[in-house]
Design an enzyme around this catalytic site. Structure first.
Site, PDB file in Angstrom:
ATOM      1  N   ARG A  77      -4.780  65.458  16.085  1.00  0.00           N
ATOM      2  CA  ARG A  77      -4.021  66.901  15.732  1.00  0.00           C
ATOM      3  C   ARG A  77      -4.463  67.936  16.561  1.00  0.00           C
ATOM      4  O   ARG A  77      -5.735  68.162  16.229  1.00  0.00           O
ATOM      5  CB  ARG A  77      -4.250  66.933  14.369  1.00  0.00           C
ATOM      6  CG  ARG A  77      -3.300  68.075  13.451  1.00  0.00           C
ATOM      7  CD  ARG A  77      -3.894  68.363  12.395  1.00  0.00           C
ATOM      8  NE  ARG A  77      -4.908  69.275  12.128  1.00  0.00           N
ATOM      9  CZ  ARG A  77      -5.935  69.459  11.293  1.00  0.00           C
ATOM     10  NH1 ARG A  77      -6.010  68.782  10.382  1.00  0.00           N
ATOM     11  NH2 ARG A  77      -6.957  70.155  11.563  1.00  0.00           N
ATOM     12  N   TYR A  88     -14.520  73.602  10.372  1.00  0.00           N
ATOM     13  CA  TYR A  88     -14.782  72.038   9.751  1.00  0.00           C
ATOM     14  C   TYR A  88     -14.693  71.269  11.096  1.00  0.00           C
ATOM     15  O   TYR A  88     -15.423  70.130  10.876  1.00  0.00           O
ATOM     16  CB  TYR A  88     -13.998  71.496   8.711  1.00  0.00           C
ATOM     17  CG  TYR A  88     -12.644  71.319   9.125  1.00  0.00           C
ATOM     18  CD1 TYR A  88     -12.193  70.571   9.799  1.00  0.00           C
ATOM     19  CD2 TYR A  88     -11.938  72.487   8.501  1.00  0.00           C
ATOM     20  CE1 TYR A  88     -10.576  70.457  10.189  1.00  0.00           C
ATOM     21  CE2 TYR A  88     -10.455  72.436   8.707  1.00  0.00           C
ATOM     22  CZ  TYR A  88      -9.692  71.545   9.383  1.00  0.00           C
ATOM     23  OH  TYR A  88      -8.367  71.785   9.896  1.00  0.00           O
ATOM     24  N   HIS A 145      -4.129  72.321  10.887  1.00  0.00           N
ATOM     25  CA  HIS A 145      -3.428  71.308   9.939  1.00  0.00           C
ATOM     26  C   HIS A 145      -1.980  71.716   9.711  1.00  0.00           C
ATOM     27  O   HIS A 145      -0.944  71.168   9.834  1.00  0.00           O
ATOM     28  CB  HIS A 145      -4.315  71.156   8.450  1.00  0.00           C
ATOM     29  CG  HIS A 145      -3.382  70.438   7.468  1.00  0.00           C
ATOM     30  ND1 HIS A 145      -2.953  69.394   7.554  1.00  0.00           N
ATOM     31  CD2 HIS A 145      -2.878  70.946   6.358  1.00  0.00           C
ATOM     32  CE1 HIS A 145      -2.292  68.817   6.545  1.00  0.00           C
ATOM     33  NE2 HIS A 145      -2.200  69.859   5.650  1.00  0.00           N
TER      34      HIS A 145
HETATM   35  C1  TPP Z   1      -0.746  64.147  -3.468  1.00  0.00           C
HETATM   36  C2  TPP Z   1      -1.235  65.346  -2.505  1.00  0.00           C
HETATM   37  N1  TPP Z   1      -2.345  65.479  -2.517  1.00  0.00           N
HETATM   38  C3  TPP Z   1      -2.967  66.774  -1.660  1.00  0.00           C
HETATM   39  C4  TPP Z   1      -1.966  67.185  -0.958  1.00  0.00           C
HETATM   40  C5  TPP Z   1      -2.460  68.167   0.037  1.00  0.00           C
HETATM   41  N2  TPP Z   1      -2.464  68.042   1.347  1.00  0.00           N
HETATM   42  C6  TPP Z   1      -1.419  68.233   2.386  1.00  0.00           C
HETATM   43  S1  TPP Z   1      -1.521  67.415   3.685  1.00  0.00           S
HETATM   44  C7  TPP Z   1      -3.007  66.578   3.234  1.00  0.00           C
HETATM   45  C8  TPP Z   1      -3.458  65.743   4.195  1.00  0.00           C
HETATM   46  C9  TPP Z   1      -2.800  64.702   4.951  1.00  0.00           C
HETATM   47  O1  TPP Z   1      -3.505  64.165   5.684  1.00  0.00           O
HETATM   48  P1  TPP Z   1      -2.935  63.030   6.731  1.00  0.00           P
HETATM   49  O2  TPP Z   1      -2.199  62.040   5.555  1.00  0.00           O
HETATM   50  O3  TPP Z   1      -3.753  62.460   7.438  1.00  0.00           O
HETATM   51  O4  TPP Z   1      -1.619  63.553   7.498  1.00  0.00           O
HETATM   52  P2  TPP Z   1      -1.765  64.659   8.595  1.00  0.00           P
HETATM   53  O5  TPP Z   1      -1.612  66.033   7.935  1.00  0.00           O
HETATM   54  O6  TPP Z   1      -2.867  64.752   9.032  1.00  0.00           O
HETATM   55  O7  TPP Z   1      -0.783  64.545   9.325  1.00  0.00           O
HETATM   56  C10 TPP Z   1      -3.319  67.210   1.875  1.00  0.00           C
HETATM   57  C11 TPP Z   1      -4.580  66.683   1.541  1.00  0.00           C
HETATM   58  C12 TPP Z   1      -0.681  66.756  -0.946  1.00  0.00           C
HETATM   59  N3  TPP Z   1       0.156  67.263  -0.284  1.00  0.00           N
HETATM   60  N4  TPP Z   1      -0.163  65.664  -1.367  1.00  0.00           N
END
Ligand code: TPP
Lengths: 362, 324
Positions: A260, A273, A264
């Site tokens: 990425r 971080y 985010h």
């Molecule tokens: C159930 C849930 N918990 C927390 C969140 C908040 N949140 C949104 S994206 C994210 C991280 C997602 O990481 P990843 O699955 O690795 O996907 P990326 O965003 O890196 O593509 C979090 C913690 C959420 N959307 N849904």
């Protein structure tokens, strides 16, 4: 590339799925479009013209290369970063932008945050926002396809499901549940994990103690393959092999190693971080530059083509933006539509209250 | 005293408790290095280290399930669920486990822990960054439910929650995280759970509300005042156990009650408040108890300001009970 327990029926040799030059050019152009679109949208977000944005910068090869391995009839269950699979599959850019604006042109009626695109015409369901929930749903849709085939005794090739998620999602119970069902019922689904190394501020090694994400598939009884997610040729080849395996009725877990490059989302600040050095290292393996080098070495690309592509894309985005931006919000009464197929009395009453046509109730 | 917003007051409260009680740990998604997506836990990692300030894998069921185990064993978890919309993967652990441990073990085991979670709309967050799920938890015997509306209360209520013998779901109205400002003492103090606060006195209409809707209700009360109507605004602060005395004494005085919350109307907390007033203060009522709430639709994106109760809609409710 590490292959966990190579299965006999995954053909990863590369011969079978060679891309023609015009296909490679198309993929390169799509990746460039996605990159420029993300840049423009993040700019609009900073200017307050859109509320939120989640870019896939650095992950274009994983999105575009994998979506290209699908047929039109296949279904896509995306996460936050795979919306553009729809553009590749023929969805109009201006309508895509209307979703971001959440205005009256949005086919989803302004109900969702930006980047939650969906449309039946391209068989793409919408990501909710809750990380991981799409995984068992994708297994279920694949199960439906399997039922469809069995019940109709059709010889026609049936569709398959592509399910995208990040490596963070593999910590949610839904990942394990979805993978388990897919293994037990042998479902035609490709689980595509975009391991972009970060789940907001949590690094890959804090997310799971498994050396790879791909190896988690073994526990559920089907193959897992880790690949270079920034090499569009590898992404396409490996995904295509998994898609063919799904067409034969079997699940596969793919792990695309990628990065990425940006924040985010527009609400995030990665300086808090992670070491910027890391992004600089990954920038050397930028998926778009890597593809461009290939094209140049084949003698089918030069600065001249690049310049004309950039102009074309910039115009395309501007044209779509002119169509999409500035339209009004959906009308107030749409708030109450689609809660149910038919509106019950209490929603009719509340709609009248909002519209000021019934002052008797509060 | 220092001027703080809700975020600063909560950060200060967590810090004080972690200094005071070495068996507290803070756990959740993105809470350590990042300090939480709303920055409530900023700086805690530096002060207390990674053993006590823990970035967990992305799993609410995992966070809450392990927090229950930690609490059973005597650790004091302060859990953050990033948005209350994402509490549902941990819902089974909360409703079937956390809430029932004391009861099902005949009082032998308990799980004192706090789950802090931002809730409510008004930030353009769409369905999944805006919901107000308090009723699900109020409806679950064994859980205490708190929602402050200003920094002073947030600190005092948090310090009570984290020292309570029972699990507390602590909702933080994210819409006013930064906007709500006020003087907050630097030192330790608590505000007992189960005590409401009269935010504005009046003798014609009672507004019963909590969280971010306190702000909208005060605005509506001000506008009503300009029309010559004296509205009392009661900030419930703790939803369970409810300060029934405060509710009844205000309603008995005014004879009119309007309940304001942003959660949907059907089976929202307003339904419970309305029933209680009917049961306990019926002879005092001049008008039906009235609810001004979010609509019974999923939380929208583009139309969130049509969805959320506004001062104008609250005034309509006031008008309705005044002219019944
Ligand atoms: C159930 C849930 N918990 C927390 C969140 C908040 N949140 C949104 S994206 C994210 C991280 C997602 O990481 P990843 O699955 O690795 O996907 P990326 O965003 O890196 O593509 C979090 C913690 C959420 N959307 N849904």
């Amino acid at each position: 590339m590490t292959i966990e327990a190579p299965p006999s029926d995954l053909d990863l040799s590369g011969e079978a799925y060679a891309l023609a030059s015009e296909e490679i050019l198309f993929l390169y152009e799509m990746m460039t479009l996605v990159r420029r679109l993300d840049e423009r949208m993040l700019g609009l977000q900073r200017q307050g013209r859109i509320g939120f944005y989640g870019a896939c910068t650095g992950q274009e090869a994983a999105v575009i290369g994998s979506a290209f391995a699908l047929k039109k009839k296949d279904w896509v269950f995306p996460g936050l970063r795979e919306g553009a699979a729809m553009l590749l599959r023929g969805f109009p850019l201006s309508l895509y932008l209307c979703q971001i604006f959440g205005n009256e042109g949005d086919l989803l009626k302004g109900r969702q945050m930006p980047c939650h695109y969906s449309d039946r015409s391209v068989n793409q369901v919408s990501w909710g926002s809750c990380v991981g929930t799409q995984i068992p749903q994708a297994a279920g849709a694949a199960w439906g396809m399997k039922f469809g085939k069995e019940l109709s005794h059709e010889s026609r090739e049936s569709p398959i499901v592509m399910c995208y998620f990040g490596e963070g999602a593999t910590s949610e119970a839904d990942f394990h549940v979805g993978a388990n069902f897919a293994g037990v019922f042998n479902l035609p689904v490709v689980f595509f994990c975009q391991n972009n190394q970060w789940s907001i501020s949590v690094s890959r090694d804090r997310q799971t103690a498994s050396p790879t994400i791909a190896q988690k598939a073994l526990a559920y009884g089907f193959p897992g393959v880790q690949m270079d997610g920034n090499d569009i040729f590898e992404v396409y080849r490996v995904t295509r092999a998994a898609v063919e395996r799904a067409r034969r009725g079997n699940p596969t877990l793919l792990e695309a190693l990628t990065y990425r490059m940006g924040a985010h989302t527009s609400s995030d600040d990665p300086r808090l971080y992670r070491d910027p050095q890391e992004a600089e290292e990954w920038a050397k393996r930028d998926p778009i530059s890597m593809c461009r080098k290939r094209l140049e070495s084949q003698g089918i690309w030069s600065q001249k083509e690049q310049d004309s592509l950039e102009t074309r894309i910039s115009d395309q985005i501007s044209r779509a933006l002119r169509k999409a931006e500035g339209r009004p919000s959906p009308p107030g009464k749409t708030l109450f539509q689609d809660v149910f197929a038919e509106m019950p009395w209490h929603l009719r009453e509340q709609m009248a209250l909002l519209e000021g046509t019934d002052n008797a109730c509060v | 005293m220092a001027e703080m917003n809700l975020i600063g007051a909560l950060n200060n409260a967590i810090r004080l408790e972690m200094r005071r009680n070495p068996s507290t740990v803070v756990m959740g998604e993105d809470i350590a290095k990042l300090g939480g997506v709303f920055r409530v836990t900023t700086g805690l990692l530096d002060e207390f280290g990674p053993e006590r300030v823990i970035d967990t894998p992305l799993s609410e069921g995992g966070i809450i399930g392990t927090a229950i185990g930690l609490a059973l064993y005597g650790v004091r978890p302060i859990v953050e669920i990033q948005f209350s919309d994402f509490i549902y993967p941990g819902y089974d652990q909360i409703v079937n486990e956390l809430a029932k441990y004391r009861y099902r073990s005949g009082g032998q085991y308990s799980c004192p822990l706090v789950i802090r979670t931002p809730s409510g709309g008004g930030i353009k967050g769409g369905h999944y960054h805006s919901q107000s799920p308090e009723s699900y938890f109020i409806h679950t015997p064994g859980l205490k439910v708190v929602m402050p509306s200003d920094p002073y209360d947030a600190k005092g209520l948090f310090l009570s929650s984290v020292r309570d013998a029972d699990p507390v779901i602590f909702f933080e109205p994210k819409r006013i995280y930064r906007a709500a400002k006020g003087d907050v003492p630097e030192e330790d103090y608590t505000i007992p759970l189960g005590e409401a606060k009269v935010r504005r006195a009046g003798d014609q209409v009672t507004l019963l509300t909590y969280g971010a809707m306190v702000v909208e209700s005060l605005e509506a009360a001000e506008q009503a005042n300009q029309q010559g109507i004296e509205v009392e605004v009661v900030d419930l602060r703790t939803l369970l156990p409810l300060d029934i005395e405060a509710v009844l004494s205000s309603v008995k005085k005014t004879g009119r009650a309007v309940i304001v919350h942003e959660a949907p109307k059907t089976c929202g907390f307003g339904a419970e408040l309305s029933a209680l007033i009917m049961e306990k203060a019926f002879p005092y009522l001049e008008a039906p108890v009235t609810r001004v709430t979010g609509f019974d639709t999923p939380f929208p994106y583009a139309l969130e300001h049509d969805y959320l109760p506004s001062p104008a809609r609250i005034l309509k409710g006031i008008d309705y009970v005044m002219h019944y």
